[in-house]
Design an enzyme around this catalytic site. Structure first.
Site: not given
Ligand code: IPM
Ligand code: MG
Length: 364
Positions: A142, A190, A222, A246, A250
């Site tokens: 990042y 990884k 993975d 990240d 999710d």
């Molecule tokens: C998160 C989001 C952010 C990230 C984005 C919006 C930049 O997906 O907080 O997980 O990738 O960290």
């Molecule tokens: Mg995210």
């Protein structure tokens, strides 16, 4: 207690869910006799519209002078569909993390018995799921340099860079958390491919030697992505770098049924930020349809982590559970009658205010 809280509601559903969290904060203030001073600032697309900058200096100063930050969401579709946009709301979030030194993102994932049926996984797999992800937040791909385009524009590159120091400070937090839980840390990396992952594995393995009571296992990302679906109950504390974190957070967030339930903390040395993980969800912004529970549970994390108000935090969590038990739910949590964002927020703040012990239903 007297505390100053920076409120950055941001974009999309951010303002409406944050408004509901503030209702519960006011109830806590009255019930426990605290004084919270709320200072509102701009961030994201809302800040770009007003100032041209997604994280303006005034907002940064407001955060730096606060005891904690309550954050809504950022993001706007007009930027998502424009790869050439010079400034993007997301830059505000990344700038905020970097400038405020918010190096660890903490995302607890816990299933609720009454909501097992809305999980995309079989109930028996999600029952008793209770883990927390520690994602490194200010390093890796990042932020690594060099990044950008070749001169003729035909190639692009990002760099994944980590120092031992960056790895250790988030590892410390993950191990501290594990010590108060089921004493198990899973490092997700990884290391069969990436040099940075090998540094993670070496550093975390060395660190773990000092804590023989904590079991460390290391898992390729993975495989972890698969195990999170097959057997999410096996995880206690997951520790990982920025990009993997990240992605798997999710994935992890939908295991329990709804993204609308999950809070998070972005922790720094002196200051931390608390936000629902669901993002700005522009499709329903302003429609009183978004689930405010993640924002309200983020408030509970703030009370506990930044202000050490553990009883108050528990009171909010109990209020959310009462709301679930009574079926006062937004559309993401029910096929039946759905309540609006503000009705759910109101109900939770009333449970927080209630002098009767929350969870005990009044006799009929
Ligand atoms: C998160 C989001 C952010 C990230 C984005 C919006 C930049 O997906 O907080 O997980 O990738 O960290
Ligand atoms: Mg995210």
């Amino acid at each position: 207690m007297n505390a100053t809280i920076a409120v950055l509601a941001g974009d999309g559903i951010g303002p409406e869910v944050t408004e509901q969290a503030i209702k519960s904060l006011k109830s806590i203030e009255r019930r426990f006799h605290h004084q919270f001073h709320l200072k509102h600032g701009l961030v994201g697309a809302a800040a770009i519209d007003a100032t041209g900058n997604p994280f303006p200096d005034e907002s940064r100063e407001l955060c730096q002078n606060a005891d904690a930050i309550l954050f809504g969401a950022i993001g706007h579709p007009k930027y998502d569909n424009d790869p050439k946009a010079k400034v993007r709301p997301e830059q505000g979030l990344l700038a905020m993390r970097k400038q405020l030194g918010l190096f660890a993102n903490v995302r607890p994932v816990k299933s609720y018995q009454q909501l097992l049926h809305i999980s995309p996984l079989k109930s028996e797999r999600v029952e008793n799921v209770d883990f927390v992800v520690f994602r490194e937040l200010t390093g890796g791909i990042y932020f690594g340099e060099p990044r950008g385009r070749s001169e003729d524009g035909s190639k692009a590159f990002d760099s994944c860079v980590y120092s031992k120091e960056e790895i250790i400070r988030v590892t410390e937090l993950a191990f501290q958390a594990a010590a108060g839980r089921r004493k198990k840390v899973t490092l997700v990396d990884k290391a069969n491919v990436l040099a940075t992952s090998r540094l993670w594995r070496e550093t975390v393995t060395d660190y773990a030697r000092e804590f023989p009571e904590i079991t460390l296992d290391c898992m390729f990302v993975d495989n972890a992505a698969m195990q999170l679906i097959q057997n999410p109950g096996r995880f206690d504390v997951i520790l990982t770098e920025n990009m993997f974190g990240d992605i798997i957070t999710d994935e992890a967030s939908v295991i329990t049924g709804s993204l609308g339930m999950l809070p998070s903390a972005s922790v720094g040395t002196d200051l931390s930020l608390f936000e629902p993980i669901h993002g700005s969800y522009p499709e329903v912004a302003g429609m009183n349809r978004a689930n405010p529970m993640a924002a309200i549970l983020s408030l509970a994390m703030m009370l506990e982590y930044s202000l050490s108000l553990n009883e108050e935090a528990q009171c909010i969590r109990d209020a959310v559970e009462s709301c679930i038990s009574e079926g006062i739910l937004t559309e993401d949590l029910t096929d039946g009658k759905a309540y609006g964002t503000s009705e759910v927020g109101e109900a939770i703040s009333e449970f927080v205010s209630a002098s009767r012990p929350v969870n005990s239903k009044s006799p009929s």
